[in-house]
Design a protein around this motif. Structure first.
Motif, PDB file in Angstrom:
ATOM      1  N   ASP A 230       0.858  -1.175   0.000  1.00 10.54           N
ATOM      2  CA  ASP A 230       0.000   0.000   0.000  1.00 10.54           C
ATOM      3  C   ASP A 230       0.900   1.233   0.000  1.00 10.54           C
ATOM      4  N   LEU A 231       0.876   1.985  -1.100  1.00 12.62           N
ATOM      5  CA  LEU A 231       1.788   3.118  -1.229  1.00 12.62           C
ATOM      6  C   LEU A 231       1.445   4.255  -0.272  1.00 12.62           C
ATOM      7  N   LYS A 232       0.197   4.370   0.128  1.00 17.14           N
ATOM      8  CA  LYS A 232      -0.164   5.374   1.124  1.00 17.14           C
ATOM      9  C   LYS A 232       0.515   5.064   2.458  1.00 17.14           C
ATOM     10  N   LYS A 233       0.526   3.786   2.825  1.00 19.94           N
ATOM     11  CA  LYS A 233       1.195   3.392   4.065  1.00 19.94           C
ATOM     12  C   LYS A 233       2.710   3.543   3.941  1.00 19.94           C
TER      13      LYS A 233
ATOM     14  N   LEU B 111       8.584  16.181   1.677  1.00 18.09           N
ATOM     15  CA  LEU B 111       8.635  14.991   0.829  1.00 18.09           C
ATOM     16  C   LEU B 111       7.996  15.282  -0.523  1.00 18.09           C
ATOM     17  N   PHE B 112       6.891  16.018  -0.487  1.00 22.26           N
ATOM     18  CA  PHE B 112       6.215  16.438  -1.717  1.00 22.26           C
ATOM     19  C   PHE B 112       7.051  17.465  -2.480  1.00 22.26           C
ATOM     20  N   LEU B 113       7.540  18.464  -1.763  1.00 18.97           N
ATOM     21  CA  LEU B 113       8.275  19.559  -2.391  1.00 18.97           C
ATOM     22  C   LEU B 113       9.561  19.064  -3.050  1.00 18.97           C
ATOM     23  N   ASP B 114      10.249  18.139  -2.399  1.00 22.63           N
ATOM     24  CA  ASP B 114      11.501  17.616  -2.945  1.00 22.63           C
ATOM     25  C   ASP B 114      11.270  16.899  -4.276  1.00 22.63           C
ATOM     26  N   GLN B 115      10.168  16.185  -4.395  1.00 25.99           N
ATOM     27  CA  GLN B 115       9.875  15.495  -5.642  1.00 25.99           C
ATOM     28  C   GLN B 115       9.426  16.452  -6.733  1.00 25.99           C
ATOM     29  N   LYS B 116       8.763  17.520  -6.344  1.00 27.83           N
ATOM     30  CA  LYS B 116       8.219  18.454  -7.321  1.00 27.83           C
ATOM     31  C   LYS B 116       9.275  19.412  -7.883  1.00 27.83           C
ATOM     32  N   ILE B 117      10.086  19.994  -7.024  1.00 31.77           N
ATOM     33  CA  ILE B 117      11.023  21.030  -7.480  1.00 31.77           C
ATOM     34  C   ILE B 117      12.480  20.691  -7.210  1.00 31.77           C
ATOM     35  N   GLY B 118      12.747  19.568  -6.551  1.00 32.20           N
ATOM     36  CA  GLY B 118      14.122  19.166  -6.309  1.00 32.20           C
ATOM     37  C   GLY B 118      14.691  19.676  -4.995  1.00 32.20           C
ATOM     38  N   PHE B 119      15.893  19.203  -4.688  1.00 36.77           N
ATOM     39  CA  PHE B 119      16.525  19.495  -3.404  1.00 36.77           C
ATOM     40  C   PHE B 119      16.871  20.977  -3.256  1.00 36.77           C
ATOM     41  N   ILE B 120      17.503  21.561  -4.278  1.00 41.05           N
ATOM     42  CA  ILE B 120      17.933  22.967  -4.181  1.00 41.05           C
ATOM     43  C   ILE B 120      16.734  23.887  -4.014  1.00 41.05           C
ATOM     44  N   GLY B 121      15.686  23.656  -4.793  1.00 42.36           N
ATOM     45  CA  GLY B 121      14.484  24.476  -4.663  1.00 42.36           C
ATOM     46  C   GLY B 121      13.858  24.357  -3.289  1.00 42.36           C
TER      47      GLY B 121
ATOM     48  N   ILE C 265      -3.244  16.167   8.514  1.00 45.07           N
ATOM     49  CA  ILE C 265      -3.952  16.527   7.282  1.00 45.07           C
ATOM     50  C   ILE C 265      -3.016  16.463   6.078  1.00 45.07           C
ATOM     51  N   LEU C 266      -1.815  17.033   6.214  1.00 43.80           N
ATOM     52  CA  LEU C 266      -0.858  17.023   5.101  1.00 43.80           C
ATOM     53  C   LEU C 266      -0.382  15.605   4.799  1.00 43.80           C
ATOM     54  N   SER C 267      -0.212  14.786   5.824  1.00 45.33           N
ATOM     55  CA  SER C 267       0.199  13.395   5.608  1.00 45.33           C
ATOM     56  C   SER C 267      -0.868  12.641   4.819  1.00 45.33           C
ATOM     57  N   ALA C 268      -2.133  12.861   5.170  1.00 48.07           N
ATOM     58  CA  ALA C 268      -3.226  12.197   4.454  1.00 48.07           C
ATOM     59  C   ALA C 268      -3.304  12.668   3.001  1.00 48.07           C
ATOM     60  N   LEU C 269      -3.173  13.962   2.787  1.00 49.70           N
ATOM     61  CA  LEU C 269      -3.260  14.517   1.434  1.00 49.70           C
ATOM     62  C   LEU C 269      -2.098  14.053   0.552  1.00 49.70           C
ATOM     63  N   PHE C 270      -0.889  14.163   1.075  1.00 50.27           N
ATOM     64  CA  PHE C 270       0.279  13.857   0.252  1.00 50.27           C
ATOM     65  C   PHE C 270       0.513  12.352   0.111  1.00 50.27           C
ATOM     66  N   SER C 271      -0.027  11.549   1.019  1.00 52.26           N
ATOM     67  CA  SER C 271       0.078  10.093   0.839  1.00 52.26           C
ATOM     68  C   SER C 271      -0.751   9.662  -0.371  1.00 52.26           C
ATOM     69  N   ARG C 272      -1.892  10.301  -0.579  1.00 49.83           N
ATOM     70  CA  ARG C 272      -2.690  10.018  -1.778  1.00 49.83           C
ATOM     71  C   ARG C 272      -1.957  10.495  -3.027  1.00 49.83           C
ATOM     72  N   TRP C 273      -1.362  11.671  -2.937  1.00 48.14           N
ATOM     73  CA  TRP C 273      -0.584  12.181  -4.069  1.00 48.14           C
ATOM     74  C   TRP C 273       0.580  11.250  -4.378  1.00 48.14           C
TER      75      TRP C 273
ATOM     76  N   VAL D   1       3.841   7.749  -7.899  1.00 52.92           N
ATOM     77  CA  VAL D   1       4.662   6.564  -8.125  1.00 52.92           C
ATOM     78  C   VAL D   1       4.127   5.742  -9.288  1.00 52.92           C
ATOM     79  N   TYR D   2       2.819   5.583  -9.351  1.00 48.47           N
ATOM     80  CA  TYR D   2       2.231   4.832 -10.452  1.00 48.47           C
ATOM     81  C   TYR D   2       2.472   5.528 -11.780  1.00 48.47           C
ATOM     82  N   ARG D   3       2.444   6.867 -11.763  1.00 48.02           N
ATOM     83  CA  ARG D   3       2.656   7.632 -12.988  1.00 48.02           C
ATOM     84  C   ARG D   3       4.083   7.466 -13.485  1.00 48.02           C
ATOM     85  N   ASN D   4       5.050   7.424 -12.511  1.00 46.16           N
ATOM     86  CA  ASN D   4       6.434   7.255 -12.914  1.00 46.16           C
ATOM     87  C   ASN D   4       6.714   5.840 -13.410  1.00 46.16           C
TER      88      ASN D   4
END
Length: 253
Positions: free
Chosen positions: A88-91, A154-164, A237-245, A250-253
């Motif tokens: 389960d990717l959410k977990k 965790l979300f931000l790092d995947q979206k814009i990278g480490f430096i951003g 709240i953020l954990s629940a939202l971003f776990s769904r994201w 991951v499936y998209r990649n």
């Protein structure tokens, strides 16, 4: 069931930089605080320089680094280790969040121990022992106020990278600590919460100076409890939202 996911995530980082940061981050903070004392910025003393630098912005920066290391572990293998397992990717995302939170808690407790020792050296053992509970509680409250940043980073790092992620968190942490934490707007700007707890628990202003005991900048018990509740709710709240994201990502990649 979540415990199994947590154990699996924890095994990934055995003898890795992720684990070593528990020692490296406090060591770096000690060195920075000593430099501040040497050049005359840490006017409140070593302990004040420690907590001030931790709250703004090293705590946020450490979360960014931990989140990047966790993300990079799976990205390096292009998520093949995740695709091949019936999980389960959410977990999985939630277990990553918990693992980072636990590492950050260990770092916070380590810093509280360093603060107690430094106070024992500067003010005497009896004074340090008398304030031990306050130091531990203070660093734990700082930790609680930072928890919401873990799923977000965790979300931000995947979206814009480490430096951003580093740039955004450093800027927001400095902005929140220096400008919003001493105004009523701190309730609406989460990056100012650690600085607000720093003022309340340690009596240290964002500029490193000590605050008066009856200052209006210090939260009362009710306000402190409310801020703790808001911090925990924000993390959940953020954990629940971003776990769904994360599952979709991951499936998209």
């Amino acid at each position: 069931m979540l415990q199994t996911y947590l154990k699996a995530e924890n095994l990934k980082y055995k003898r890795s930089l992720f684990r070593k940061l528990i020692i490296l981050i406090p060591t770096a903070l000690i060195m920075i605080s000593m430099v501040f004392i040497f050049i005359g910025i840490g006017l409140g003393g070593f302990s004040s320089a420690m907590v001030s630098n931790w709250s703004m912005p090293i705590a946020s920066l450490s979360i960014v680094i931990l989140c990047h290391l966790v993300n990079n572990k799976d990205q390096k293998h292009k998520y093949r280790t995740i695709y091949s397992l019936p999980i389960d990717l959410k977990k999985t995302f939630i277990s990553k969040t918990i693992l980072i939170a636990l590492n950050h808690l260990i770092i916070s407790l380590f810093l509280s121990l360093i603060t107690i020792i430094s106070e024992g050296v500067s003010s005497g053992v009896s004074v340090a022992i008398g304030h031990t509970g306050y130091f531990i509680l203070g660093y734990c409250l700082l930790w609680l106020s930072l928890l919401w940043q873990i799923p977000f980073c965790l979300f931000l790092d995947q979206k814009i990278g480490f430096i951003g992620s580093v740039i955004i968190n450093l800027f927001a942490s400095a902005l929140g600590g220096l400008f919003f934490s001493l105004t009523p707007l701190f309730w609406f700007f989460p990056y100012s919460w650690p600085a607000k707890f720093m003022v309340t628990c340690f009596g240290v202003l964002p500029n490193g100076l000590l605050v008066e005991a009856d200052s209006r900048y210090i939260l009362n018990l009710g306000e402190s409890s409310l801020l703790v509740l808001i911090s925990v709710l924000a993390m959940l709240i953020l954990s629940a939202l971003f776990s769904r994201w994360y599952r979709r990502q991951v499936y998209r990649n």
